[in-house]
Scaffold this active site. Structure first.
Site, short mmCIF file in Angstrom:
data_model
loop_
_atom_site.label_atom_id
_atom_site.label_comp_id
_atom_site.label_asym_id
_atom_site.label_seq_id
_atom_site.Cartn_x
_atom_site.Cartn_y
_atom_site.Cartn_z
N SER A 160 50.83 13.20 59.11
CA SER A 160 49.69 14.10 59.22
C SER A 160 48.85 13.99 57.95
O SER A 160 49.23 13.27 57.01
CB SER A 160 50.16 15.54 59.40
N LYS A 161 47.76 14.73 57.96
CA LYS A 161 46.81 14.64 56.84
C LYS A 161 47.47 14.84 55.49
O LYS A 161 47.04 14.28 54.49
CB LYS A 161 45.72 15.70 57.03
N ARG A 162 48.52 15.68 55.47
CA ARG A 162 49.09 15.95 54.15
C ARG A 162 49.79 14.71 53.57
O ARG A 162 50.09 14.67 52.39
CB ARG A 162 49.94 17.21 54.23
N GLY B 221 48.27 11.84 53.58
CA GLY B 221 47.17 10.93 53.23
C GLY B 221 46.32 10.70 54.47
O GLY B 221 46.39 11.47 55.43
#
Ligand code: GLU
Length: 466
Positions: A239-241, A243
């Site tokens: 997920s976005k966390r 990268g």
């Protein structure tokens, strides 16, 4: 063309995720390998969450990767009539029924089941209902066949069986008359004559319900291949966390599409010890049955390694075109200044990304504003002015044009003056680029042009001496 028909069916509620891109790639590879048909279908029945921006972003991601489709893009929102017709067919055949249970009633029953430790499931209140209250809102439910197991042989995961009693009567049409997700997927896959459904394994639980629907509608059941998720380094779903997860973000960070494709195909699939696959090799060698059953962990270092490989092997002309926007975003115009193709040739051996290459190309278009004084002191010490003067003089006199000829010139100078190569090479590199992290001096001079190189050496000589 073979009879193989596959599809990629993203929901336009965000950009094209790398996991989605891998699913699209596997579909595409199967179609290309077997001379089949690859269809793009946009699953936008969730009107609230679907956006035009997401559709554009998905198409842009697909186009950038070169995953061209043979049919579509089709939009589910254009097919409501078709879904309705099929809902009606099931109702007419007694395979679906109107359910008048209110949301509150259902919620109460759900809570009660939970309290009693039972798995919540629709209890069939309206299954055999004969009275149809006028004007009362209703949904339409599929009369899920009872009894046997639903079994399918997944091309990746092997045999999967679901007890039929776990599958309750699915809502296929909501109170507002719109069809639900699982129903639309089945109708589309059937009408589009999809032979193999390759999708993320977050859909595994939908498959038995969909199989029941195919059978009830009299459609042939396709083959299924559920692709494991991509995880981040902490083993949580990527997920976005962790990268960037968007395909276009990888483009903007300076990755080449062939590197990302090569990376994605290898994530969870292998062919001996091979790491590098051209598109044609992927098509020839990829086999969906050899995709691993467990989730792949996204590894940026490996992607960087592949990207560096493709940059190194890339056509300088093409790379120059791809590099241009990365320079433009730094406010650099390459109109006046060295030829960008020549610049790329000096940098492609060592750059991991186009962003890195753009950073390293800056000095060609922007003369150094400062010099690495510590390196100057280390390499040239008291010889610095003499080195600059001698190099400038040699360059002015010399007819050299190739990088090798310029490099030979520096060797000659070292022999004549009793200097060591780093005593000459590093100060010159610093004069030309500001620092020591630059390509070979001969290469820089060729790309920069001899006159500009001389100007920079003279400028450094004055600045450093002052
Ligand atoms: N629209 C679904 C998704 O984006 C895919 C459904 C399918 O492939 O069957 O996850």
């Amino acid at each position: 063309m073979s009879a193989i028909r596959v599809r990629f069916a993203p929901s336009p509620t965000g950009f094209l995720h790398v996991g989605g891109a891998r699913t699209a790639l596997f579909n595409w590879l199967l179609a290309r390998k077997q001379g089949g048909t690859f269809i793009l279908r946009i699953e936008d029945t969730d009107v609230e969450r679907s956006t035009k921006e997401s559709v554009d972003a998905i198409l842009q991601g697909m186009e950038w990767l070169g995953l061209d489709w043979d049919e579509g893009p089709f939009f589910q929102s254009d097919c409501f009539e078709l879904y309705k017709e099929h809902v009606q067919k099931l109702v007419d055949a007694g395979k679906a029924y109107k359910c008048y249970c209110s949301a509150e009633e259902l919620e109460k029953k759900r809570e009660q089941a939970m309290q009693e430790g039972r798995k919540p499931k629709y209890d069939g209140t309206c299954r055999e209902r004969r009275d149809h209250p006028a004007d009362a809102p209703y949904v339409i439910r599929f009369r899920a066949p009872q009894g046997d197991e639903v079994v399918f042989d997944d091309l990746i995961k092997g045999r999967i069986a679901f007890p039929a009693e776990e599958l309750d009567d699915l809502i296929i049409q909501r109170t507002d008359g719109t069809p639900t997700y699982n129903f639309c997927v089945v109708i589309d896959d059937a009408v589009m004559r999809i032979t193999t459904v390759i999708r993320g394994d977050d859909h595994v639980n939908n498959t038995p319900r969909q199989i029941q629907l195919y059978e009830a509608l009299g459609f042939p059941v396709p083959q299924f291949a559920h692709v494991p998720m991509i995880l981040g380094s902490d083993k949580a779903r990527l997920s976005k966390r962790h990268g960037a997860t968007s395909v276009i973000a990888y483009r903007d960070m300076g990755y080449l599409p062939e590197a990302l494709l090569n990376y994605l195909v290898r994530l969870g699939w292998s062919h001996g010890d091979d790491e590098i696959f051209s598109l044609q090799e992927m098509i020839d060698k990829f086999d969906i049955r050899h995709v691993g059953r467990s989730a792949g962990v996204f590894n940026t270092e490996k992607l960087n390694w592949l990207n560096a490989h493709y940059i190194k092997a890339g056509d300088p002309q093409r790379l120059a075109g791809l590099l241009q926007p990365h320079l433009a975003s730094r406010g650099v115009s390459t109109q006046d200044g060295p030829d960008l193709v020549a610049v790329v040739k000096t940098l492609q051996e060592r750059a991991q990304t186009l962003e890195e290459m753009a950073e390293r190309a800056l000095f060609y278009y922007q003369p150094p504003q400062g010099y690495d004084e510590a390196a100057l002191a280390k390499f040239a010490k008291e010889h610095l002015q003499a080195v600059y003067a001698a190099v400038a003089e040699k360059l002015i006199e010399s007819p050299a044009i190739t990088a090798a000829e310029f490099d030979a010139l520096f060797k000659e100078l070292c022999t004549e003056r009793g200097w060591k190569m780093p005593q000459v090479g590093q100060p010159v590199r610093i004069a030309l680029s500001g620092g020591t992290q630059a390509p070979g001096i001969g290469e820089i001079i060729v790309a920069l042009g001899k006159q500009e190189a001389i100007r920079r050496i003279q400028k450094a000589s004055e600045t450093v001496a002052a």
